[in-house]
Structure formats: C-alpha cells, structure tokens
Design an enzyme around this catalytic site. Structure first.
Site, short mmCIF file in Angstrom:
data_model
loop_
_atom_site.label_atom_id
_atom_site.label_comp_id
_atom_site.label_asym_id
_atom_site.label_seq_id
_atom_site.Cartn_x
_atom_site.Cartn_y
_atom_site.Cartn_z
N CYS A 49 44.30 43.94 44.61
CA CYS A 49 44.89 44.89 43.66
C CYS A 49 46.31 44.50 43.29
CB CYS A 49 44.88 46.29 44.28
SG CYS A 49 45.80 47.52 43.35
N TYR A 180 44.75 45.84 31.28
CA TYR A 180 43.68 46.82 31.48
C TYR A 180 43.30 47.50 30.17
CZ TYR A 180 44.04 46.39 36.54
OH TYR A 180 43.99 45.91 37.83
#
Length: 336
Positions: A49, A180
C-alpha cells in the site's frame, strides 16, 4: 481470492476517495487520551500500500523501530479487511488477530468505513487509535521527537511547513490520488479527464525537479516521502493496471532520476517490495483485472542504475545521518 471475496473498486463516472479517517492523535501531551509511550502502540502496515509505505519510510528515517513495533499485513485482502497472512497461523503475534478489522471493531463496534492501512493500534486494549495516514507521519516527526534516533533528519522542519503542506496538497490531489482517479474511473470521459490532470501534474513536477534535487529545500522532507511511494509503483502497476500510459516513469528522465535517487537512499528502497506491490494490485482489483494474473515484467534492475542527482547539490539528511540497515525481520527481497 475468489471473485465473491473480492471488493469492487471501479466507480460509475469519476472516482472519489473517502477521506474521512479516525482523527485521534498520539501526542507528546496525550491530549486525545493517547500519549506517546515506547512499546505501547503497534503500527500496522502493508508493503503493498502506498499510503502505508509512507509510515514505513518515516519510521525508518527517524529510527522509531525500538519504540513502535510493526505488524505487516499480506499483500492481498478481501472485501472485509486486510489480514495478517504473513505471520505463523495468519495471526499477528502481538495483537493476536487475523483481521485488522478486529482492532477497528474493538473500538468502534459499528465502524462504517473501509478497513485501511496504515493503522496504529493500542496494544493493551487491542483497539485502533488512528488510520489518518497523512497525520500519522507528521506526528512521527513532531510528537515522537523524544524517541528519534541520534542523527534523525528533519522531515517536517517548522520554517518549511507551509511550503511542504502546499506541495503535499497538490501531490495528493493530482498524483497520489490521481493515479487512482485514472484506474478506478468507470466512464471514458472521467478517465480522459483524470489522465490529462495526472500528466499535467507530472509535467509540473518535472519542471520543478529539473533544477532542484528535492521538492522543498535542499534536504529530504515529508513531501519527498509522499511523492516517492506513488512513483515507485508507477511502472510496476499504474502504467498498465491503471492505464496511466502516456509514458512510463522510466521514460520521464527527471522524475525517473529523482525516484532512483530516493530509492537508493537508505530508508526508501529498503522498504519497497515490488513483488507484494504487484500481487496486491493485480489480484485484489478483480473488477479491473478479472483473471488475477500478475504480469512478469517490468525489469526492475534499472532502479539501481546511477542517477547523477547529486550534481544538483543538496544533502539528503541535512545535518543528520542515514538510518542503520533495516532490522533483520523487516528486510525486503533484493531486486533480482
């Protein structure tokens, strides 16, 4: 992971990130009920992450390993929670839980949002304290100073904070979240707009970094940490998986040299596990990559090539020193 266990990530139209996090803070004066105490808290992260990767870097640079233990989740998770797949029995040896979700529910039984990393957990109660990743690293720099290692760098120096905050806001909006926005777009027009915004921002950063080694001042700061974790994932996952394919990072000379400079700086590249990064994105996002197949490439050995950024001057750690090597249990695989 079966399709039934996977979450959904693509949104109809433009992707909008939920930025409501648990804002409780761990501070030197304990004003939120959680004073800084060595050994009391456990940082739960995942090497996959990018948001959690920031905390791994800052913890390393500041030397907080002796006072803040680390729990690492595996690279994949289902729609319920990140899980401690890497530990014996798939249970965190300190918290005694398989799912990070359990620490959230211990404090908030009806917690309504996603279970995210990084999170800091209060070991005595087993309850999550905070998952506010942007504040966590700033507090490492400003509230945990009594436990910084000798020679720890100033990652958030007071005279530069306004400037760092300004850069961080743009980098978050246009780059960290921008990739994203491309990858999770559910409509062509939303993707096209996101793609244009992302590369316009990368072009602005290229111009800025063409004449200075670091984003703010002449040393590494929090701003560099935040940009680096996105750049490290650009070619392995974002370029293909998120369709950010105007060019690879390795085809953007200034940003590529900047990223390699940081990667080769102790505390940065030694937190990166490219295998876990690729596994996370390609396996978890089944609505983008239905087969779950992980690409074999790209060749990552070029991260270790000379970058020549030292010719711009600058002192990576300012008046401080590099961190020592990672703890044996926290080492990452070497690049082949």
């Amino acid at each position: 992971m079966s399709d039934a266990d996977a979450g959904t990530y693509v949104e109809a139209g433009e992707f909008r990130r939920d930025t409501n996090y648990i804002t409780t803070r761990i501070t030197a004066d304990g004003r939120d009920g959680y004073p800084v105490e060595p050994g009391r808290y456990r940082l739960v992260a995942a090497r996959a992450c990018p948001w959690a990767n920031r905390t791994l870097i800052v913890r390393r640079l500041l030397g907080l390993e002796p006072v803040l233990s680390l729990g690492l989740c595996g690279p994949t998770h289902d729609k319920l929670s990140w899980t401690f797949d890497l530990d014996p029995g798939e249970v965190d040896p300190v918290l005694g839980i398989h799912r990070l979700r359990d620490a959230y529910l211990a404090r908030f039984p009806d917690y309504p949002r996603g279970i995210t990393v990084p999170a800091v957990v209060d070991i005595p109660t087993g309850q999550v304290v905070t998952n506010d990743y942007a504040q966590i690293t700033l507090d490492f720099s400003t509230e945990w100073t009594a436990y910084h290692r000798p020679g720890a760098p100033q990652l958030y120096p007071e005279p530069l904070r306004d400037h760092i905050d300004e850069i961080n806001a743009e980098v978050f909006r246009e780059v960290n979240n921008g990739v994203y926005r491309c990858g999770f777009a559910g409509a062509q027009d939303a993707y096209d707009a996101a793609y244009t915004r992302l590369f316009a921002a990368l072009d602005r950063l290229t111009e800025r970094l063409s004449t200075q080694r670091y984003l703010v001042g002449d040393t590494i700061t929090e701003a560099d940490v935040r940009l680096f974790t996105t750049l490290a994932r650009f070619d392995p996952v974002y370029h293909g998986h998120f369709k950010t394919n105007r060019s690879k990072l390795s085809e953007m000379p200034v940003l590529w040299a900047y990223a390699r400079d940081l990667f080769q700086t102790p505390g940065f590249g030694d937190t990166i596990d490219f295998g876990q990064i690729k596994e996370h994105y390609y396996v978890v996002h089944r609505d983008i990559n239905p087969t779950g197949i992980i690409p074999a490439g790209p060749d990552l050995s070029n991260w270790l090539t000379p970058h020549h950024r030292e010719e711009l001057g600058g002192r990576p750690f300012g008046d401080g020193t590099p961190p020592p090597p990672p703890l044996p249990a926290e080492q990452v695989p070497a690049i082949p």
